[in-house]
Design a protein around this motif. Structure first.
Motif, short mmCIF file in Angstrom:
data_model
loop_
_atom_site.label_atom_id
_atom_site.label_comp_id
_atom_site.label_asym_id
_atom_site.label_seq_id
_atom_site.Cartn_x
_atom_site.Cartn_y
_atom_site.Cartn_z
N ILE A 150 -8.11 4.98 7.60
CA ILE A 150 -8.15 5.83 6.41
C ILE A 150 -7.47 5.14 5.23
O ILE A 150 -7.98 5.10 4.12
N LYS A 151 -6.30 4.60 5.50
CA LYS A 151 -5.55 3.92 4.44
C LYS A 151 -6.31 2.69 3.93
O LYS A 151 -6.45 2.49 2.72
N ALA A 152 -6.82 1.87 4.84
CA ALA A 152 -7.52 0.65 4.44
C ALA A 152 -8.79 0.95 3.68
O ALA A 152 -9.10 0.29 2.68
N VAL A 153 -9.55 1.94 4.12
CA VAL A 153 -10.79 2.32 3.42
C VAL A 153 -10.48 2.83 2.02
O VAL A 153 -11.16 2.49 1.05
N LEU A 154 -9.44 3.66 1.91
CA LEU A 154 -9.07 4.21 0.60
C LEU A 154 -8.68 3.11 -0.38
O LEU A 154 -9.21 3.03 -1.50
N TYR A 155 -7.76 2.24 0.04
CA TYR A 155 -7.30 1.19 -0.86
C TYR A 155 -8.38 0.13 -1.10
O TYR A 155 -8.44 -0.47 -2.18
N SER A 156 -9.23 -0.10 -0.11
CA SER A 156 -10.33 -1.03 -0.31
C SER A 156 -11.27 -0.52 -1.39
O SER A 156 -11.70 -1.27 -2.28
N SER A 170 0.50 -10.07 -9.03
CA SER A 170 0.50 -8.61 -8.97
C SER A 170 -0.62 -7.98 -9.77
O SER A 170 -1.02 -6.84 -9.50
N PHE A 171 -1.13 -8.69 -10.77
CA PHE A 171 -2.19 -8.11 -11.61
C PHE A 171 -3.56 -8.18 -10.94
O PHE A 171 -4.51 -7.58 -11.45
N LEU A 172 -3.67 -8.88 -9.82
CA LEU A 172 -4.96 -9.05 -9.16
C LEU A 172 -5.24 -7.92 -8.16
O LEU A 172 -4.45 -7.70 -7.24
N PRO A 173 -6.36 -7.22 -8.28
CA PRO A 173 -6.73 -6.22 -7.27
C PRO A 173 -6.85 -6.81 -5.87
O PRO A 173 -6.49 -6.17 -4.88
N ILE A 174 -7.37 -8.05 -5.77
CA ILE A 174 -7.54 -8.66 -4.45
C ILE A 174 -6.19 -9.01 -3.81
O ILE A 174 -6.11 -9.17 -2.59
N TYR A 175 -5.16 -9.14 -4.62
CA TYR A 175 -3.81 -9.31 -4.08
C TYR A 175 -3.23 -7.95 -3.67
O TYR A 175 -2.59 -7.83 -2.62
N GLN A 176 -3.49 -6.94 -4.47
CA GLN A 176 -2.94 -5.62 -4.19
C GLN A 176 -3.51 -5.02 -2.90
O GLN A 176 -2.82 -4.30 -2.18
N ILE A 177 -4.78 -5.32 -2.58
CA ILE A 177 -5.34 -4.81 -1.33
C ILE A 177 -4.64 -5.45 -0.14
O ILE A 177 -4.38 -4.82 0.88
N ARG A 178 -4.28 -6.73 -0.27
CA ARG A 178 -3.51 -7.38 0.79
C ARG A 178 -2.13 -6.77 0.92
O ARG A 178 -1.62 -6.59 2.02
N GLN A 185 3.75 -0.78 5.69
CA GLN A 185 3.66 0.44 6.47
C GLN A 185 3.56 1.68 5.59
O GLN A 185 3.16 2.75 6.05
N SER A 186 3.93 1.55 4.34
CA SER A 186 3.93 2.70 3.43
C SER A 186 2.52 3.20 3.16
O SER A 186 1.59 2.40 2.95
N LEU A 187 2.34 4.51 3.17
CA LEU A 187 1.03 5.09 2.89
C LEU A 187 0.74 5.13 1.40
O LEU A 187 -0.42 5.09 0.99
N PHE A 188 1.79 5.22 0.59
CA PHE A 188 1.61 5.29 -0.86
C PHE A 188 2.21 4.04 -1.49
O PHE A 188 3.41 3.79 -1.39
N VAL A 189 1.36 3.24 -2.13
CA VAL A 189 1.80 2.00 -2.76
C VAL A 189 1.52 2.13 -4.26
O VAL A 189 0.38 1.91 -4.70
N PRO A 190 2.52 2.47 -5.05
CA PRO A 190 2.30 2.77 -6.48
C PRO A 190 1.63 1.64 -7.25
O PRO A 190 0.76 1.88 -8.09
N SER A 191 2.00 0.38 -6.97
CA SER A 191 1.43 -0.73 -7.72
C SER A 191 -0.08 -0.85 -7.49
O SER A 191 -0.83 -1.26 -8.39
N CYS A 192 -0.53 -0.48 -6.31
CA CYS A 192 -1.97 -0.53 -6.01
C CYS A 192 -2.73 0.51 -6.84
O CYS A 192 -3.79 0.22 -7.40
N TRP A 193 -2.18 1.72 -6.90
CA TRP A 193 -2.82 2.77 -7.69
C TRP A 193 -2.83 2.41 -9.17
O TRP A 193 -3.81 2.66 -9.88
N LEU A 194 -1.73 1.84 -9.65
CA LEU A 194 -1.65 1.46 -11.06
C LEU A 194 -2.67 0.37 -11.38
O LEU A 194 -3.40 0.47 -12.39
N THR A 195 -2.74 -0.65 -10.55
CA THR A 195 -3.69 -1.74 -10.77
C THR A 195 -5.12 -1.24 -10.73
O THR A 195 -5.95 -1.58 -11.59
N VAL A 234 -5.88 0.86 -13.91
CA VAL A 234 -6.03 0.04 -15.12
C VAL A 234 -7.37 -0.68 -15.11
O VAL A 234 -8.12 -0.67 -16.11
N TYR A 235 -7.70 -1.33 -14.01
CA TYR A 235 -8.96 -2.08 -13.93
C TYR A 235 -10.16 -1.16 -14.08
O TYR A 235 -11.12 -1.47 -14.80
N ALA A 236 -10.13 -0.02 -13.38
CA ALA A 236 -11.27 0.90 -13.45
C ALA A 236 -11.45 1.43 -14.86
O ALA A 236 -12.57 1.47 -15.38
#
Length: 245
Positions: free
Chosen positions: A143-149, A199-207, A213-223, A226-228
């Protein structure tokens, strides 16, 4: 009548391209799944002990698939401009906003699904070895991987949407989409070795998302946000002003 036959022929070609891409991604996952038994999260990531490790490792290492999948999206959407099927939709009375939103809403989930088939296929290959003893954890990982992907990999697909709207030319859209994603992938690879800003790269943020282990990664949502926002705004602005008569 001629336009209707042309649109039907294009729809058939679009479906063939997409499903061939999905089949190829799935087959590639089946063939390479076993290589992640000792290569979780990159060459220094350790040994896989559960099926969740295989899934995480394959999501972590699926950056190269974005180049292929985004290029296929540029091929499919670029043909809509080259064959003037989008022009016909607009001339038929459909609003530009509705046409643009329909393309984005349709293509982003579809091509994200193509990419995520890769780790699913690998897990099918490795299920007999690892089993599902971590069933609950495995489900949460999926669930987490699909969402962030979906959130972060969509940036690569929005590049394709933007270049198709900008050039309205099949060859240019594919070349610029593949080229940009390839350059960003190279930057990611060398940047991780050389300590460059990533940090500005979406392909880095997915990694980053799948390796924590954290379910909520703020930097991923922010990136992702912004990109979207930027890419959809630029794509829509370009599409709204382009000549489709």
């Amino acid at each position: 009548m001629h336009n209707l036959l042309k649109m039907n022929r294009y729809s058939l070609l679009r479906s063939r391209i997409y499903w061939c891409g999905c089949a190829g991604t799935f087959l590639l996952g089946l063939l390479t799944g076993s290589t992640y038994e000792t290569d979780v999260l990159g060459a220094e990531g350790g040994i896989a002990v559960t099926l969740s490790d295989i899934f995480i490792g394959m999501v972590y290492d699926s950056t190269f698939l974005l180049i292929i999948a985004s290029s296929l999206l540029a091929l499919v959407l670029g043909r809509e401009f080259s064959w003037r099927t989008i022009n016909q939709e607009v001339c038929a009375g459909h609003g530009r906003g509705a046409v643009f939103a329909g393309k984005v809403i349709t293509y982003l989930p579809a091509y994200n699904l193509m990419v995520i088939l890769y780790p699913f296929a690998g897990c099918i290959r490795e299920a007999s070895r690892f089993g599902l003893i971590d069933g609950g954890d495995f489900l949460s990982v999926i669930i987490k991987a699909v969402l962030y992907s979906f959130l972060l990999n969509s940036a690569a697909f929005l590049y394709a949407v933007f270049f198709c709207c900008l050039f309205r030319n099949l060859a240019k859209a594919i070349a610029f989409t593949a080229g940009l994603n390839f350059v960003l992938s190279l930057y990611l690879g060398y940047g991780m070795k050389l300590g460059l800003p990533l940090s500005f790269l979406p392909i880095y943020q997915i990694r980053k998302a799948v390796s924590t282990q954290s379910l909520f990664v703020p930097s991923c949502w922010l990136t992702a946000g912004v990109y979207a926002s930027v890419m959809i705004f630029l794509s829509w602005r370009t599409f709204r002003k382009c000549d489709l008569k």
